[in-house]
Design a protein around this motif. Structure first.
Motif, short mmCIF file in Angstrom:
data_model
loop_
_atom_site.label_atom_id
_atom_site.label_comp_id
_atom_site.label_asym_id
_atom_site.label_seq_id
_atom_site.Cartn_x
_atom_site.Cartn_y
_atom_site.Cartn_z
N SER A 1 -7.65 -8.48 -5.19
CA SER A 1 -6.24 -8.43 -5.57
C SER A 1 -5.53 -7.48 -4.61
O SER A 1 -6.01 -6.37 -4.40
N TYR A 2 -4.42 -7.92 -4.03
CA TYR A 2 -3.68 -7.07 -3.10
C TYR A 2 -2.66 -6.27 -3.87
O TYR A 2 -2.06 -6.76 -4.83
N ARG A 3 -2.46 -5.02 -3.45
CA ARG A 3 -1.54 -4.13 -4.15
C ARG A 3 -0.20 -4.18 -3.41
O ARG A 3 -0.10 -3.82 -2.24
N VAL A 4 0.82 -4.69 -4.10
CA VAL A 4 2.11 -4.95 -3.48
C VAL A 4 3.15 -4.02 -4.11
O VAL A 4 3.28 -3.98 -5.33
N GLY A 5 3.86 -3.25 -3.28
CA GLY A 5 4.96 -2.45 -3.79
C GLY A 5 6.27 -3.17 -3.51
O GLY A 5 6.48 -3.66 -2.41
N VAL A 6 7.14 -3.26 -4.52
CA VAL A 6 8.45 -3.89 -4.29
C VAL A 6 9.52 -2.90 -4.68
O VAL A 6 9.34 -2.08 -5.59
N THR A 7 10.66 -2.97 -3.97
CA THR A 7 11.71 -1.97 -4.22
C THR A 7 12.80 -2.54 -5.12
O THR A 7 13.77 -1.87 -5.41
N VAL B 1 1.52 -6.26 -8.58
CA VAL B 1 2.85 -5.91 -8.12
C VAL B 1 3.35 -4.67 -8.86
O VAL B 1 3.21 -4.56 -10.07
N MET B 2 3.90 -3.73 -8.07
CA MET B 2 4.45 -2.50 -8.67
C MET B 2 5.86 -2.31 -8.14
O MET B 2 6.08 -2.40 -6.93
N THR B 3 6.81 -2.01 -9.02
CA THR B 3 8.18 -1.76 -8.59
C THR B 3 8.36 -0.26 -8.41
O THR B 3 7.99 0.52 -9.29
N MET B 4 8.85 0.16 -7.25
CA MET B 4 9.02 1.58 -7.00
C MET B 4 10.24 1.82 -6.12
O MET B 4 10.78 0.90 -5.52
N GLU B 5 10.63 3.11 -6.04
CA GLU B 5 11.69 3.51 -5.11
C GLU B 5 11.16 3.35 -3.69
O GLU B 5 9.96 3.44 -3.46
N PRO B 6 12.06 3.14 -2.71
CA PRO B 6 11.58 2.91 -1.34
C PRO B 6 10.76 4.07 -0.79
O PRO B 6 9.70 3.85 -0.18
N PRO C 1 8.83 6.63 -2.23
CA PRO C 1 7.43 6.69 -2.70
C PRO C 1 6.62 5.46 -2.31
O PRO C 1 5.42 5.56 -2.05
N ALA C 2 7.30 4.31 -2.22
CA ALA C 2 6.57 3.09 -1.85
C ALA C 2 6.01 3.23 -0.44
O ALA C 2 4.84 2.92 -0.19
N LEU C 3 6.84 3.76 0.48
CA LEU C 3 6.37 3.90 1.86
C LEU C 3 5.24 4.93 1.94
O LEU C 3 4.28 4.77 2.69
N GLU C 4 5.38 5.98 1.13
CA GLU C 4 4.34 6.99 1.16
C GLU C 4 3.02 6.41 0.67
O GLU C 4 1.95 6.61 1.27
N ALA C 5 3.09 5.61 -0.42
CA ALA C 5 1.87 4.99 -0.96
C ALA C 5 1.27 4.04 0.06
O ALA C 5 0.04 3.95 0.21
N ILE D 1 0.93 -3.57 0.98
CA ILE D 1 2.17 -4.07 1.57
C ILE D 1 3.35 -3.64 0.71
O ILE D 1 3.19 -3.44 -0.50
N VAL D 2 4.51 -3.45 1.35
CA VAL D 2 5.73 -3.15 0.61
C VAL D 2 6.75 -4.24 0.94
O VAL D 2 6.93 -4.60 2.11
N VAL D 3 7.37 -4.80 -0.08
CA VAL D 3 8.34 -5.88 0.13
C VAL D 3 9.72 -5.37 -0.29
O VAL D 3 9.89 -4.88 -1.41
N GLU D 4 10.68 -5.46 0.65
CA GLU D 4 12.05 -5.06 0.35
C GLU D 4 12.98 -6.26 0.55
O GLU D 4 12.73 -7.08 1.42
N ALA D 5 14.05 -6.29 -0.25
CA ALA D 5 15.07 -7.32 -0.03
C ALA D 5 15.95 -6.87 1.13
O ALA D 5 16.24 -5.68 1.26
N ALA D 6 16.34 -7.81 2.04
CA ALA D 6 17.17 -7.44 3.18
C ALA D 6 18.26 -8.48 3.38
O ALA D 6 18.17 -9.32 4.26
#
Ligand SMILES: Nc1ncnc2c1ncn2[C@@H]1O[C@H](COP(=O)(O)OP(=O)(O)OP(=O)(O)O)[C@@H](O)[C@H]1O
Ligand SMILES: [Mg+2]
Lengths: 354, 314
Positions: free
Chosen positions: A58-64, A80-85, A87-91, A99-104
């Motif tokens: 299972s891949y651990r995905v951070g989303v903002t 999938v974990m929802t976090m602030e940008p 802490p997500a980058l730090e993790a 991986i971290v997924v952001e909307a752009a």
């Protein structure tokens, strides 16, 4: 009363007596027993758990953005974990996220995202593919082909299968060299070697007794690790056990001889420790106990294969894989024989008795 | 051959023995001859060269010069192991393996010899029966020393070397060791022993050599050596002023005088005559008496007389 010739007054042949007291001394040293028998098993347990492959990864995905989390919900193989940008980058930097997924949002009519991951990590690259796939499906992509997964989960190709023979090799090296080197230097500093030299004891007997006692113990050592790997992780020896024994004996004797050589002249524990580290450290790194030496440039392989620990590891892995019985391990056994015989010959000649 | 002929009466001898280390001549032209059946002592202070000499005799060290013969054989000429079968050795500083028991240790040493005594018999000989199964590391100093003796005796040797067998032991433990050595002597064994205890030399040795700075400075039986002082009483005195040794030495009843520790050591033939004369001389010189002791002359006094130092002055 003086007894008849050569009855030795209730004692056995000197070689048998020397070997016997070696073994008694070893068994009465709890620390030594720990390092030789318990430590490798604990190491195998720790590494086996840390690197275990739990079937479905299972891949651990951070989303903002919770909206992305909604889209990804239900996708197989993603946590999938929802976090602030921030802490997500730090993790991500610490490896707790793959991986971290952001909307752009931008000019394009399609939903736009940024994937942040480390392409140098295999998990990062795989997570990127899995997240992309899940998002495409979530936004309505239709599959053009169909497939069915049939995982083979091939036994013998897990990390633990690679590790167990490497640990046996390391243990043969460590207990051969430390066990022998330390006891000899201690005996020398206590004046015991000089006392033996003052008797008619045949001097090579003393050195051979170390090798013999190692032979008896290495069977137990190897059995402990093999049995543990088999019971806990299902690591099977596919080749004949006799081949395993032959390789272990070849390795054990070769390292015993190397240990005798290193301890042949040292007068202090510090100096013998220094030499031991100098000899063992390169083999810890190069000889493929924890990771394959094939990660080094190919030009180095022939030299690495001449190291005794590499020879033991390669031969043990061949036996574990059940390849070519013992015949396949002949070059490795030859390397071990050369190291063992040359070291022993030099050790006997250079041995310092006081 | 000359050597073998001698081997019947001479247990060990060395002639012109020299051993040099950087900055020190440890043995400086030493001659010794040890007869079969005797206990021969090397008496000398720290650093006198006793251990160096004994280890050369034992074949554990090689001399820079000189000839060594043990039981009619020279080291390195025939099979040394044959010679090792016939000698027993206790080294000055051997710590036997702590983790083994008394019986295991003796048994190991027994296995090295083709001939010798049964293990249990040797353990009984040094009175360690009760400690048979005790670990060596748990033995007292005296017991360890007796175990070392057991390892030397296990081959029933003709010649036994003991290098300071009782250093650091209390008087009772020391007597225990002496008993073992004496019973070995009664069986006809030869002993070469080093010590810096003059009581030990006087008690155990038939003959002894006093060595200092690698040289033999006296040789004889303990009685002969003491007699060489020409006096049977020693008067040690400290006075609070200058004294003239020439005048002191020629007083009635006095055999000689030497300086010692800021005082005087007066060798006395006749205490009754010497004591009043010495006190009179102090009075004449105007040196008040601070301290005066007398004792029976000993080997220690022989050493002080020969060197001006005590055996244990360092
Ligand atoms: N291996 C060596 N290297 C250098 N010098 C040495 C060595 N062995 C002995 N010596 C020196 O030789 C001299 C004689 O030493 P030795 O050990 O024979 O004296 P000893 O009479 O046995 O003294 P002790 O009563 O202290 O045991 C000493 O000055 C010593 O420092
Ligand atoms: Mg000494």
């Amino acid at each position: 009363m003086v007894e008849p010739k050569a009855s030795r007054g209730g004692a056995l042949h000197p070689l048998a007596e020397l070997t016997r007291v070696r073994m008694l001394e070893f068994l009465r040293e709890p620390e030594a027993v720990f390092w030789v028998f318990v430590f490798p098993v604990l190491l195998a347990l720790a590494l086996g758990i840390a690197f275990r492959e739990s079937g479905a990864t299972s891949y651990r995905v951070g989303v903002t953005d919770p909206a992305i989390a909604d889209r990804l919900a239900g996708a197989a193989g993603l946590t999938v974990m929802t976090m602030e940008p921030a802490p997500a980058l730090e993790a991500l930097g610490r490896g707790r996220l793959d991986i971290v997924v952001e909307a752009a949002p931008g000019e394009s009519p399609l939903p736009q995202f940024v994937f942040r991951f480390d392409p140098a990590r295999p998990e990062g690259r795989s997570a990127r593919l899995a997240v992309d796939d899940a998002l495409q499906r979530a936004y309505g992509r239709k599959d053009l082909v169909e497939h069915r997964d049939e995982p083979t989960a091939e036994r013998g190709s897990r990390y633990i299968d690679f590790l167990i023979p490497g640990l046996i090799g390391l243990n043969l090296m460590g207990s051969g060299m430390w066990g022998i080197g330390f006891s000899i230097v201690v005996a020398r500093t206590r004046g015991l070697l000089k006392r033996f030299a003052a008797t008619p004891m045949r001097r090579p007997h003393y050195l051979v007794s170390y090798a013999l006692s190692r032979l008896l113990f290495l069977v137990l050592e190897v059995a402990a690790i093999v049995g543990f790997g088999w019971l806990i992780f299902g690591v099977a020896v596919r080749g004949p056990l006799l081949a395993l024994l032959a390789v272990a004996i070849g390795g054990g004797l070769s390292f015993a001889a190397l240990g005798l050589l290193v301890a042949a002249r040292s007068r202090t524990i510090e100096s013998v420790s220094g030499w031991m580290n100098l000899i063992m450290l390169p083999m810890w790194l190069l000889s493929g106990s924890f990771f394959s030496y094939e990660r080094f440039p190919e030009a180095f392989w022939p030299a690495i294969r001449l190291l005794p620990l590499t020879a033991v590891n390669d031969a043990l892995r061949a036996v574990f894989r059940g390849e070519a019985l013992l015949g396949g391990a002949l070059p490795e056994l030859a390397v071990l024989a050369v190291w063992g015989l040359v070291s022993f010959a030099i050790a006997v000649r250079r041995f310092r008795w006081h | 051959m000359h050597g073998t002929e001698n081997g019947r009466t001479v247990a060990a001898r060395c002639v012109g023995l020299v051993k040099r280390y950087p900055g020190v001549v440890a043995v400086d032209g030493l001659d010794l001859e040890v007869r079969r059946g005797e206990c021969f002592g090397l008496l000398g202070p720290n650093g006198a060269g006793k251990t160096t000499t004994v280890e050369i005799l034992e074949g554990l060290n090689t001399p820079d010069d000189g000839v060594v013969e043990v039981l009619g054989q020279r080291w390195g000429t025939r099979d040394d192991r044959l010679l090792r079968e016939r000698i027993g050795i206790q080294l000055q500083e051997t710590q036997l393996a702590d983790k083994l028991t008394v019986a295991e240790t003796v048994r190991l040493f027994r296995s090295f010899y083709r001939h010798g005594r049964p293990v249990d018999e040797v353990i009984a000989l040094v009175s360690l029966d009760e400690k048979r199964s005790a670990r060596v590391g748990k033995l007292s100093g005296g017991q360890k020393q007796r175990l070392a003796l057991a390892c030397a005796l296990v081959s029933a040797p003709e010649l036994m070397f003991l290098d300071e067998p009782t250093t650091g032991l209390d008087p009772q433990a020391r007597r225990h060791v002496w008993d073992v050595v004496e019973s070995f002597r009664q069986g006809g064994g030869t002993v070469i022993l080093t010590t810096h205890y003059m009581e030990e030399a006087a008690r155990l040795c038939d003959r002894l050599a006093i060595v200092d700075h690698g040289r033999r400075i006296a040789l004889g039986t303990p009685a002969e050596l003491v007699a060489s002082l020409g006096a049977d009483q020693i008067l040690e005195l400290h006075a609070g002023g200058e004294l003239d040794p020439d005048r002191l030495g020629t007083l009635p009843g006095v055999a000689g005088v030497s300086a010692r520790n800021g005082g005087w050591m007066v060798r006395v033939r006749d205490v009754g005559a010497a004591l009043p004369a010495v006190l009179g001389e102090l009075e004449r010189a105007g040196a008040p008496l601070e301290q005066l002791t007398t004792h029976q002359a000993t080997l220690e006094d022989v050493f002080v007389h020969l060197t001006g130092r005590g055996l244990r002055d360092g």
